[in-house]
Design a protein around this motif. Structure first.
Motif, PDB file in Angstrom:
ATOM      1  N   GLN A 156      -4.890   1.488   8.833  1.00 28.47           N
ATOM      2  CA  GLN A 156      -4.857   1.860  10.254  1.00 28.47           C
ATOM      3  C   GLN A 156      -6.227   2.364  10.718  1.00 28.47           C
ATOM      4  OE1 GLN A 156      -0.974   4.219   9.675  1.00 28.47           O
ATOM      5  NE2 GLN A 156      -0.904   3.641  11.830  1.00 28.47           N
ATOM      6  N   PHE A 157      -6.945   3.022   9.849  1.00 27.99           N
ATOM      7  CA  PHE A 157      -8.268   3.547  10.170  1.00 27.99           C
ATOM      8  C   PHE A 157      -9.223   2.429  10.564  1.00 27.99           C
ATOM      9  CE2 PHE A 157     -12.494   4.769   8.311  1.00 27.99           C
ATOM     10  CZ  PHE A 157     -12.846   5.703   9.278  1.00 27.99           C
ATOM     11  N   ILE A 158      -9.280   1.366   9.767  1.00 28.40           N
ATOM     12  CA  ILE A 158     -10.232   0.293  10.071  1.00 28.40           C
ATOM     13  C   ILE A 158      -9.734  -0.635  11.176  1.00 28.40           C
ATOM     14  CG2 ILE A 158     -11.297   0.332   7.781  1.00 28.40           C
ATOM     15  CD1 ILE A 158      -9.705  -2.185   7.076  1.00 28.40           C
ATOM     16  N   MET A 159      -8.465  -0.506  11.570  1.00 29.64           N
ATOM     17  CA  MET A 159      -7.944  -1.286  12.686  1.00 29.64           C
ATOM     18  C   MET A 159      -8.036  -0.532  14.014  1.00 29.64           C
ATOM     19  SD  MET A 159      -4.620  -3.255  11.061  1.00 29.64           S
ATOM     20  CE  MET A 159      -4.204  -3.974  12.657  1.00 29.64           C
ATOM     21  N   ALA A 179     -11.955  -5.435  -1.453  1.00 30.90           N
ATOM     22  CA  ALA A 179     -12.611  -4.177  -1.815  1.00 30.90           C
ATOM     23  C   ALA A 179     -11.801  -3.372  -2.832  1.00 30.90           C
ATOM     24  CB  ALA A 179     -12.847  -3.343  -0.564  1.00 30.90           C
ATOM     25  N   LYS A 180     -10.617  -3.877  -3.222  1.00 37.46           N
ATOM     26  CA  LYS A 180      -9.744  -3.223  -4.203  1.00 37.46           C
ATOM     27  C   LYS A 180      -9.295  -1.827  -3.745  1.00 37.46           C
ATOM     28  CE  LYS A 180     -11.515  -5.715  -8.264  1.00 37.46           C
ATOM     29  NZ  LYS A 180     -12.298  -6.689  -7.508  1.00 37.46           N
ATOM     30  N   ILE A 181      -9.012  -1.719  -2.458  1.00 30.73           N
ATOM     31  CA  ILE A 181      -8.556  -0.455  -1.877  1.00 30.73           C
ATOM     32  C   ILE A 181      -7.116  -0.623  -1.399  1.00 30.73           C
ATOM     33  CG2 ILE A 181      -8.885   1.205  -0.003  1.00 30.73           C
ATOM     34  CD1 ILE A 181     -11.875   0.472  -0.082  1.00 30.73           C
ATOM     35  N   HIS A 182      -6.231   0.260  -1.821  1.00 30.03           N
ATOM     36  CA  HIS A 182      -4.840   0.218  -1.372  1.00 30.03           C
ATOM     37  C   HIS A 182      -4.796   0.545   0.122  1.00 30.03           C
ATOM     38  CE1 HIS A 182      -0.548   1.063  -1.058  1.00 30.03           C
ATOM     39  NE2 HIS A 182      -0.390   0.565  -2.274  1.00 30.03           N
ATOM     40  N   PRO A 183      -4.040  -0.216   0.913  1.00 28.78           N
ATOM     41  CA  PRO A 183      -4.032   0.009   2.370  1.00 28.78           C
ATOM     42  C   PRO A 183      -3.507   1.382   2.778  1.00 28.78           C
ATOM     43  CG  PRO A 183      -2.339  -1.567   1.730  1.00 28.78           C
ATOM     44  CD  PRO A 183      -3.202  -1.365   0.536  1.00 28.78           C
ATOM     45  N   LYS A 184      -2.719   2.058   1.899  1.00 32.92           N
ATOM     46  CA  LYS A 184      -2.153   3.357   2.247  1.00 32.92           C
ATOM     47  C   LYS A 184      -2.984   4.537   1.732  1.00 32.92           C
ATOM     48  CE  LYS A 184       2.337   3.812   2.402  1.00 32.92           C
ATOM     49  NZ  LYS A 184       3.778   3.846   2.025  1.00 32.92           N
ATOM     50  N   THR A 185      -4.158   4.260   1.185  1.00 32.02           N
ATOM     51  CA  THR A 185      -5.055   5.341   0.785  1.00 32.02           C
ATOM     52  C   THR A 185      -5.529   6.103   2.029  1.00 32.02           C
ATOM     53  OG1 THR A 185      -5.844   4.117  -1.147  1.00 32.02           O
ATOM     54  CG2 THR A 185      -7.240   5.904  -0.339  1.00 32.02           C
ATOM     55  N   PRO A 186      -5.380   7.424   2.087  1.00 30.35           N
ATOM     56  CA  PRO A 186      -5.897   8.172   3.239  1.00 30.35           C
ATOM     57  C   PRO A 186      -7.399   7.947   3.390  1.00 30.35           C
ATOM     58  CG  PRO A 186      -4.404   9.536   1.944  1.00 30.35           C
ATOM     59  CD  PRO A 186      -4.643   8.285   1.139  1.00 30.35           C
ATOM     60  N   ALA A 187      -7.836   7.739   4.620  1.00 27.60           N
ATOM     61  CA  ALA A 187      -9.243   7.412   4.858  1.00 27.60           C
ATOM     62  C   ALA A 187     -10.180   8.504   4.346  1.00 27.60           C
ATOM     63  CB  ALA A 187      -9.474   7.175   6.346  1.00 27.60           C
ATOM     64  N   ASN A 188      -9.764   9.765   4.460  1.00 29.16           N
ATOM     65  CA  ASN A 188     -10.648  10.855   4.047  1.00 29.16           C
ATOM     66  C   ASN A 188     -10.741  11.018   2.539  1.00 29.16           C
ATOM     67  OD1 ASN A 188      -8.167  11.980   3.508  1.00 29.16           O
ATOM     68  ND2 ASN A 188      -8.402  13.745   4.872  1.00 29.16           N
ATOM     69  N   GLN A 189      -9.974  10.223   1.788  1.00 28.26           N
ATOM     70  CA  GLN A 189     -10.066  10.253   0.327  1.00 28.26           C
ATOM     71  C   GLN A 189     -10.954   9.139  -0.227  1.00 28.26           C
ATOM     72  OE1 GLN A 189      -6.257  10.589  -1.640  1.00 28.26           O
ATOM     73  NE2 GLN A 189      -5.541  12.207  -0.262  1.00 28.26           N
ATOM     74  N   LEU A 190     -11.440   8.273   0.629  1.00 34.51           N
ATOM     75  CA  LEU A 190     -12.324   7.201   0.179  1.00 34.51           C
ATOM     76  C   LEU A 190     -13.680   7.772  -0.214  1.00 34.51           C
ATOM     77  CD1 LEU A 190     -11.608   4.484   2.897  1.00 34.51           C
ATOM     78  CD2 LEU A 190     -10.768   4.491   0.538  1.00 34.51           C
ATOM     79  N   THR A 191     -14.229   7.266  -1.297  1.00 29.68           N
ATOM     80  CA  THR A 191     -15.567   7.667  -1.707  1.00 29.68           C
ATOM     81  C   THR A 191     -16.601   6.840  -0.958  1.00 29.68           C
ATOM     82  OG1 THR A 191     -15.699   6.039  -3.493  1.00 29.68           O
ATOM     83  CG2 THR A 191     -14.683   8.174  -4.019  1.00 29.68           C
ATOM     84  N   LEU A 192     -17.838   7.297  -0.966  1.00 30.20           N
ATOM     85  CA  LEU A 192     -18.903   6.529  -0.331  1.00 30.20           C
ATOM     86  C   LEU A 192     -19.045   5.163  -0.995  1.00 30.20           C
ATOM     87  CD1 LEU A 192     -21.214   6.250   1.685  1.00 30.20           C
ATOM     88  CD2 LEU A 192     -22.694   7.445   0.057  1.00 30.20           C
TER      89      LEU A 192
END
Length: 271
Positions: A156-159, A179-192
């Motif tokens: 939802q963040f990138i949309m 990018a091997k990122i689960h769509p339900k990962t909270p955006a603020n938990q993504l690493t740089l």
């Protein structure tokens, strides 16, 4: 519905036929689209088209008098006709050029739009849009900073068009898989590191889709009537229950933000 690549393909398709040409007439057969077609659109008659651009999913046909802003909605498309052809039921707007060619807008669901914007002003529909994804303005540092206070899930963040424009449902699913990122990962938990890869994959997926002429699912066709071919390259979107192209586990389908989302639980581990 047409997403950024489809709209960009439409822009590239109509530009050679319209740029530098003079508008003879505008026929609005159905003024009740997503928003009523404003009467001011008729002020384009007699004007020369000086630029055709895209902002997010909006096409902008610019003259010195003002601009027509076009949105294709859920099912709209544009065609270039060599001359007048009797319109069908859902052919709502014709832009007739003095050279006889016609830009025809077709929209069965009528969720699209034709809007008017005075020269030198910004229309309200574009007032709060984020950066274009294929520009340098959309970069890892920018997206990382935007993500720090966002608990919303990454898809939802990138949309969110206030964050970045044009990353619709299809391309969000495809980019997150790459990018091997689960769509339900909270955006603020993504690493740089994750965000750096995600930004790169969004750009790659969108550029590849544009080069392939867009993604034809149900409604979209290019200006010349030929379908887009990116659907043949989709890795996860629309492939629920089929083997993942990387690990062979079955692709999952889940509603996220009321949109169907496709991912591989093995390749895309939730943070």
């Amino acid at each position: 519905m047409p997403e950024l690549p489809e709209v960009e393909v439409s822009r590239m398709g109509i530009t050679p036929h319209l740029l530098g040409q003079t508008i003879d007439k505008i026929h609005v057969r159905q003024p009740k689209l997503r928003w009523p077609v404003p009467e001011e659109i008729q002020r384009l008659q007699g004007q020369t088209i000086v630029a055709i651009s895209r902002r997010a999913k909006y096409l902008v046909i610019e003259t010195k008098q003002g601009c027509a802003i076009i949105h294709l909605g859920m099912s709209g498309n544009l065609r270039i006709l060599d001359g007048f052809i009797e319109p069908n039921k859902h052919d709502h707007v014709d832009l007739v050029l003095t050279n006889g060619k016609v830009l025809r807008y077709h929209d069965p669901r009528r969720f699209g739009a034709w809007l008017w914007c005075e020269q030198g002003t910004e229309h309200a529909v574009m007032a709060h849009l984020g950066p274009e994804p294929l520009t340098d303005e959309f970069n890892p540092e920018y997206l990382f900073a935007k993500s720090r206070n966002k608990k919303v899930v990454t898809k939802q963040f990138i949309m969110d068009n206030k964050i970045v424009v044009g990353v619709g449902n299809i391309y969000a699913s495809e980019s997150l898989f790459s990018a091997k990122i689960h769509p339900k990962t909270p955006a603020n938990q993504l690493t740089l590191k994750q965000i750096t890869l995600l930004v790169a994959e969004i750009k790659i997926v969108l550029e590849r889709a544009i080069n392939q002429g867009g993604t034809t699912l149900k409604d979209f066709n290019q200006v010349d009537g030929k379908p887009g071919y990116f659907a043949q390259e989709l890795q996860v979107y629309g492939k629920a229950g089929k083997p993942c192209p990387v690990c062979s586990n079955l692709i999952q389908d889940e509603k996220i933000g009321q949109r169907n989302s496709f991912y591989c639980e093995s390749c895309q581990v939730k943070s």
